[in-house]
Design a protein around this motif. Structure first.
Motif, mmCIF file in Angstrom:
data_model
loop_
_atom_site.group_PDB
_atom_site.id
_atom_site.type_symbol
_atom_site.label_atom_id
_atom_site.label_comp_id
_atom_site.label_asym_id
_atom_site.label_seq_id
_atom_site.Cartn_x
_atom_site.Cartn_y
_atom_site.Cartn_z
ATOM 1 N N ARG A 1 0.847 -1.192 0.000
ATOM 2 C CA ARG A 1 0.000 0.000 0.000
ATOM 3 C C ARG A 1 0.888 1.250 0.000
ATOM 4 O O ARG A 1 1.427 1.637 1.031
ATOM 5 C CB ARG A 1 -0.922 -0.013 1.218
ATOM 6 C CG ARG A 1 -1.885 1.129 1.235
ATOM 7 C CD ARG A 1 -2.898 0.960 2.359
ATOM 8 N NE ARG A 1 -3.810 2.067 2.391
ATOM 9 C CZ ARG A 1 -4.856 2.227 1.590
ATOM 10 N NH1 ARG A 1 -5.100 1.318 0.668
ATOM 11 N NH2 ARG A 1 -5.639 3.261 1.681
ATOM 12 N N ASP B 1 -2.248 -0.792 -4.103
ATOM 13 C CA ASP B 1 -3.066 -1.986 -3.870
ATOM 14 C C ASP B 1 -4.514 -1.775 -4.298
ATOM 15 O O ASP B 1 -5.159 -2.681 -4.827
ATOM 16 C CB ASP B 1 -2.980 -2.430 -2.411
ATOM 17 C CG ASP B 1 -3.456 -1.375 -1.427
ATOM 18 O OD1 ASP B 1 -3.340 -0.167 -1.715
ATOM 19 O OD2 ASP B 1 -3.932 -1.766 -0.344
ATOM 20 N N GLU C 1 -6.763 -3.763 -7.152
ATOM 21 C CA GLU C 1 -8.075 -4.333 -6.819
ATOM 22 C C GLU C 1 -9.121 -3.889 -7.840
ATOM 23 O O GLU C 1 -9.940 -4.692 -8.292
ATOM 24 C CB GLU C 1 -8.487 -3.941 -5.404
ATOM 25 C CG GLU C 1 -9.784 -4.586 -4.959
ATOM 26 C CD GLU C 1 -9.753 -6.115 -5.006
ATOM 27 O OE1 GLU C 1 -10.797 -6.715 -5.349
ATOM 28 O OE2 GLU C 1 -8.694 -6.699 -4.729
#
Length: 72
Positions: A19, A57, A61
């Motif tokens: 992240r 991240d 996704e």
């Protein structure tokens, strides 16, 4: 569009993504201010990015949700 300097292309090539916040430029949003700068005769280095930050991240996704659910 896949390209070596494209952020998503880079992220898709990594085995693991952590992240990390990143400022991004959406090309559709880039053109109006860039054209305004050109019309005014501005020169030099321009740093045009969208407001806010995207996280690596979360971008992956979204890619999985909208493009390729099998990407790991």
């Amino acid at each position: 569009m896949p390209a070596p300097r494209n952020l998503l292309t880079k992220l898709l090539s990594f085995r693991e993504v952590v992240r990390v916040p990143n400022s991004v430029t959406v090309l559709e949003d880039f053109w109006p201010p860039a054209l305004a700068l050109i019309e005014r005769g501005e020169t030099g280095v321009w740093n045009l990015v969208n407001d806010g930050l995207e996280h690596h991240d979360e971008l992956l996704e979204l890619y999985r949700e909208r493009v390729d659910p099998t990407h790991t």
